[in-house]
Design a protein around this motif. Structure first.
Motif, mmCIF file in Angstrom:
data_model
loop_
_atom_site.group_PDB
_atom_site.id
_atom_site.type_symbol
_atom_site.label_atom_id
_atom_site.label_comp_id
_atom_site.label_asym_id
_atom_site.label_seq_id
_atom_site.Cartn_x
_atom_site.Cartn_y
_atom_site.Cartn_z
ATOM 1 N N CYS A 22 -57.230 64.728 26.992
ATOM 2 C CA CYS A 22 -56.928 65.915 26.163
ATOM 3 C C CYS A 22 -56.032 66.875 26.974
ATOM 4 C CB CYS A 22 -58.006 66.389 25.406
ATOM 5 S SG CYS A 22 -58.808 65.326 24.589
ATOM 6 N N LEU A 23 -56.213 66.785 28.055
ATOM 7 C CA LEU A 23 -55.454 67.763 29.157
ATOM 8 C C LEU A 23 -54.306 67.333 29.962
ATOM 9 C CD1 LEU A 23 -58.771 69.367 30.737
ATOM 10 C CD2 LEU A 23 -57.643 70.129 28.808
ATOM 11 N N GLN A 24 -53.412 66.363 29.119
ATOM 12 C CA GLN A 24 -52.147 65.915 29.631
ATOM 13 C C GLN A 24 -51.122 66.959 29.565
ATOM 14 O OE1 GLN A 24 -51.376 61.667 28.923
ATOM 15 N NE2 GLN A 24 -52.999 61.692 27.947
ATOM 16 N N PRO A 25 -50.056 67.123 30.322
ATOM 17 C CA PRO A 25 -49.154 68.126 30.116
ATOM 18 C C PRO A 25 -48.495 67.756 28.981
ATOM 19 C CG PRO A 25 -48.554 66.852 32.171
ATOM 20 C CD PRO A 25 -50.052 66.519 31.702
ATOM 21 N N GLY A 26 -47.761 68.897 28.259
ATOM 22 C CA GLY A 26 -46.779 68.284 26.966
ATOM 23 C C GLY A 26 -45.930 67.467 27.132
ATOM 24 N N SER A 27 -45.272 67.162 28.238
ATOM 25 C CA SER A 27 -44.167 66.675 28.563
ATOM 26 C C SER A 27 -44.718 64.896 28.500
ATOM 27 C CB SER A 27 -43.617 66.573 30.119
ATOM 28 O OG SER A 27 -44.689 66.444 31.042
ATOM 29 N N ASP A 28 -45.844 64.776 28.400
ATOM 30 C CA ASP A 28 -46.381 63.347 28.189
ATOM 31 C C ASP A 28 -46.724 62.964 26.796
ATOM 32 O OD1 ASP A 28 -46.290 62.736 30.982
ATOM 33 O OD2 ASP A 28 -48.464 63.254 31.448
ATOM 34 N N GLN A 29 -46.363 64.004 25.825
ATOM 35 C CA GLN A 29 -46.612 63.553 24.437
ATOM 36 C C GLN A 29 -45.669 62.564 24.048
ATOM 37 O OE1 GLN A 29 -47.218 67.534 21.859
ATOM 38 N NE2 GLN A 29 -45.903 67.964 23.679
ATOM 39 N N ILE A 30 -46.332 61.547 23.237
ATOM 40 C CA ILE A 30 -45.386 60.329 22.866
ATOM 41 C C ILE A 30 -45.080 60.889 21.222
ATOM 42 C CG2 ILE A 30 -46.130 58.816 24.473
ATOM 43 C CD1 ILE A 30 -47.843 57.811 22.034
ATOM 44 N N ALA A 31 -45.668 61.845 20.620
ATOM 45 C CA ALA A 31 -45.074 62.355 19.368
ATOM 46 C C ALA A 31 -45.670 63.501 19.031
ATOM 47 C CB ALA A 31 -45.700 61.218 18.313
ATOM 48 N N ALA A 32 -45.265 64.400 18.178
ATOM 49 C CA ALA A 32 -45.676 65.750 17.620
ATOM 50 C C ALA A 32 -44.958 66.056 16.534
ATOM 51 C CB ALA A 32 -45.348 66.635 19.055
ATOM 52 N N GLY A 33 -45.615 66.819 15.532
ATOM 53 C CA GLY A 33 -45.286 67.182 14.278
ATOM 54 C C GLY A 33 -46.198 68.257 13.850
ATOM 55 N N TYR A 34 -45.514 68.727 12.516
ATOM 56 C CA TYR A 34 -46.248 69.622 11.881
ATOM 57 C C TYR A 34 -46.007 69.398 10.509
ATOM 58 C CZ TYR A 34 -41.743 71.943 11.601
ATOM 59 O OH TYR A 34 -40.471 72.381 11.366
ATOM 60 N N ILE A 35 -47.062 69.779 9.516
ATOM 61 C CA ILE A 35 -46.649 69.707 8.170
ATOM 62 C C ILE A 35 -46.647 71.230 7.750
ATOM 63 C CG2 ILE A 35 -47.919 69.035 5.976
ATOM 64 C CD1 ILE A 35 -49.558 67.518 8.776
ATOM 65 N N ILE A 36 -45.871 71.718 6.995
ATOM 66 C CA ILE A 36 -45.720 73.190 6.214
ATOM 67 C C ILE A 36 -45.861 72.948 4.853
ATOM 68 C CG2 ILE A 36 -43.203 72.840 6.268
ATOM 69 C CD1 ILE A 36 -43.328 75.968 6.745
ATOM 70 N N TYR A 37 -46.960 73.895 4.688
ATOM 71 C CA TYR A 37 -47.258 73.962 3.153
ATOM 72 C C TYR A 37 -46.642 75.038 2.501
ATOM 73 C CZ TYR A 37 -50.990 71.074 5.176
ATOM 74 O OH TYR A 37 -51.534 69.838 5.988
ATOM 75 N N GLY A 38 -45.317 74.932 2.013
ATOM 76 C CA GLY A 38 -44.550 75.995 1.375
ATOM 77 C C GLY A 38 -44.184 75.810 0.132
ATOM 78 N N SER A 39 -43.010 76.233 -0.283
ATOM 79 C CA SER A 39 -42.438 75.930 -1.684
ATOM 80 C C SER A 39 -42.492 74.295 -2.067
ATOM 81 C CB SER A 39 -41.170 76.686 -1.700
ATOM 82 O OG SER A 39 -40.080 76.222 -0.718
ATOM 83 N N SER A 40 -42.545 73.899 -1.025
ATOM 84 C CA SER A 40 -42.652 72.449 -1.158
ATOM 85 C C SER A 40 -43.556 72.001 0.247
ATOM 86 C CB SER A 40 -41.683 71.454 -1.334
ATOM 87 O OG SER A 40 -40.567 71.763 -0.139
ATOM 88 N N THR A 41 -44.108 70.893 0.184
ATOM 89 C CA THR A 41 -44.813 70.513 1.350
ATOM 90 C C THR A 41 -43.838 69.399 2.347
ATOM 91 O OG1 THR A 41 -47.003 70.361 0.582
ATOM 92 C CG2 THR A 41 -46.786 69.062 2.321
ATOM 93 N N MET A 42 -43.667 69.797 3.668
ATOM 94 C CA MET A 42 -42.905 69.121 4.426
ATOM 95 C C MET A 42 -43.548 68.560 5.596
ATOM 96 S SD MET A 42 -39.092 70.697 4.777
ATOM 97 C CE MET A 42 -38.717 69.365 6.025
ATOM 98 N N LEU A 43 -43.196 67.397 5.937
ATOM 99 C CA LEU A 43 -43.806 67.011 7.328
ATOM 100 C C LEU A 43 -42.748 66.675 8.325
ATOM 101 C CD1 LEU A 43 -46.272 63.937 7.721
ATOM 102 C CD2 LEU A 43 -44.616 64.459 9.364
ATOM 103 N N VAL A 44 -42.767 67.310 9.515
ATOM 104 C CA VAL A 44 -41.574 67.016 10.441
ATOM 105 C C VAL A 44 -42.155 66.438 11.653
ATOM 106 C CG1 VAL A 44 -39.873 68.687 12.027
ATOM 107 C CG2 VAL A 44 -40.539 69.338 9.440
ATOM 108 N N PHE A 45 -41.370 65.684 12.242
ATOM 109 C CA PHE A 45 -42.058 65.003 13.448
ATOM 110 C C PHE A 45 -40.870 64.294 14.347
ATOM 111 C CE2 PHE A 45 -42.073 60.267 13.133
ATOM 112 C CZ PHE A 45 -41.950 60.125 11.591
#
Ligand code: AHM
Ligand code: MG
Length: 334
Positions: free
Chosen positions: A150-173
């Protein structure tokens, strides 16, 4: 001609085909996250209608009051992924320690870090909130995951994303190549590709910062924000100020329109407010893949080696040239 209908499943499967050695495990993990997003989105959307608002009375590890939807979202993320055999460990902004995979389930090759419901102080006002996630490969030697994973630097991520619950729900990754956005169509229960290969403009015209804290800022930040308020010779206008106070929403707008978000260190919070592994790293991974930049003022967010899972960091993120300017002011070069 009707638009090409690409569900998130189809997109993930098509992407996987480009990697003949892929086992499909990682693709399935992304599908699991999309499923969790649907469940959380459903509850967020009816939050004004049912009795899920208000405080639970408990406080989380940061000493903040936990709202019921935070707990719910945290539980959904965990339960949607604990039994799949794809993860070896998880960690959540809402929980003090890392979350082991229950003994009755198999451990897998991936690590999931998440902020289940960011910006939750905005829930009661019907303001957009979001879920942020980050995926790494397991690096520890044992069968199941450990803190080291869990303590790896961010450069080692293999995927990342977010879900925004707004006027519609969107998943960005992003899985490291392009950044894609999917908008949820509740009538068919699917996330459909709506934003292909998102690129953040190299320079924006929006700045997002809690200016109420300005008396506590250091000189570099003060000078930088004053600089943004000057009328620009080319555009004949100053930057516009836009601050929702909900990181995912502020970030998402700036990603699409161009701009800079700042949560700097200040005299009261010398390490900033936002959390490195749950908030800064995943958004930094996304913004870099979209052609932007993320810094703590002195170094790239992705290069910081986390020392603890709840570590905080100053965060300056957005359009490449804007973040470079901010760094120059913070470092006293301008
Ligand atoms: P949270 O994880 O407790 O919701 O806090 C993070 C939120 C971000 O969404 C937002 O950018 C920031 O806190 C706003 O902080 P402030 O109210 O100090 O401007
Ligand atoms: Mg948060």
């Amino acid at each position: 001609m009707s638009p090409k209908l690409v569900t998130i499943e189809r997109h993930i499967t098509d992407t996987q085909r480009k990697f003949p050695h892929a086992t499909g495990e990682f693709s399935a993990l992304l599908n699991d996250l999309a499923f969790a997003a649907k469940i959380i989105g459903r509850e967020v959307n009816k939050a004004g209608l049912v009795d899920v608002l208000g405080f639970t009375g408990a406080t989380n590890v940061h000493g903040e009051e936990v709202r019921k939807l935070d707990e719910y979202a945290d539980e959904v993320m965990f339960r949607a992924l604990d039994h799949t055999g794809r993860l070896c460990v998880m960690a959540s902004e809402e929980r003090e320690d890392i979350i082991p995979i229950p003994k009755k389930f198999k451990c897998g090759n991936y690590v999931l870090l998440y902020d289940p419901l960011d910006g939750s102080s905005n829930i009661d006002a019907n303001v957009s909130i979001g879920t942020i996630f980050s995926i790494y490969r397991k690096i520890s030697a044992g069968e199941c995951g450990t803190l080291e994973d869990c303590l790896q630097p961010g450069s080692d991520q293999i995927a990342a994303g977010y879900i925004i619950y707004g006027s519609s729900t969107m998943l960005v990754f992003t899985t490291g190549n392009g950044v894609c956005g999917f908008t949820y169509d509740p009538s068919v229960g699917e996330f459909l590709l709506s934003h292909e290969n998102i690129q953040i403009p190299k320079r924006g015209k929006i700045y997002s910062v809690n200016e109420g804290n300005s008396a506590r800022w250091n000189e570099g930040i003060k000078k930088y924000v004053e600089h943004l308020k000057q009328v620009d010779e080319e555009t004949n206008r100053p930057y516009s100020s836009r601050y929702i106070g909900s990181l995912v929403a502020d970030f998402h707008r700036n990603l699409l329109y161009g701009g800079i978000f700042l949560y700097p260190a200040d005299k009261k919070s010398p390490h900033g407010k936002l959390r490195l592994v749950y908030e800064a790293n995943p958004l930094a991974f996304i913004v870099h893949r979209a052609g932007g930049y993320a810094s703590n003022g002195g170094q790239r967010i992705l290069d910081i080696k986390p020392e603890s899972i709840h570590q905080r960091t100053p965060l300056i993120i957005g359009s490449l040239e804007d973040v470079k300017d901010a760094e120059a002011f913070i470092q006293g070069k301008r």
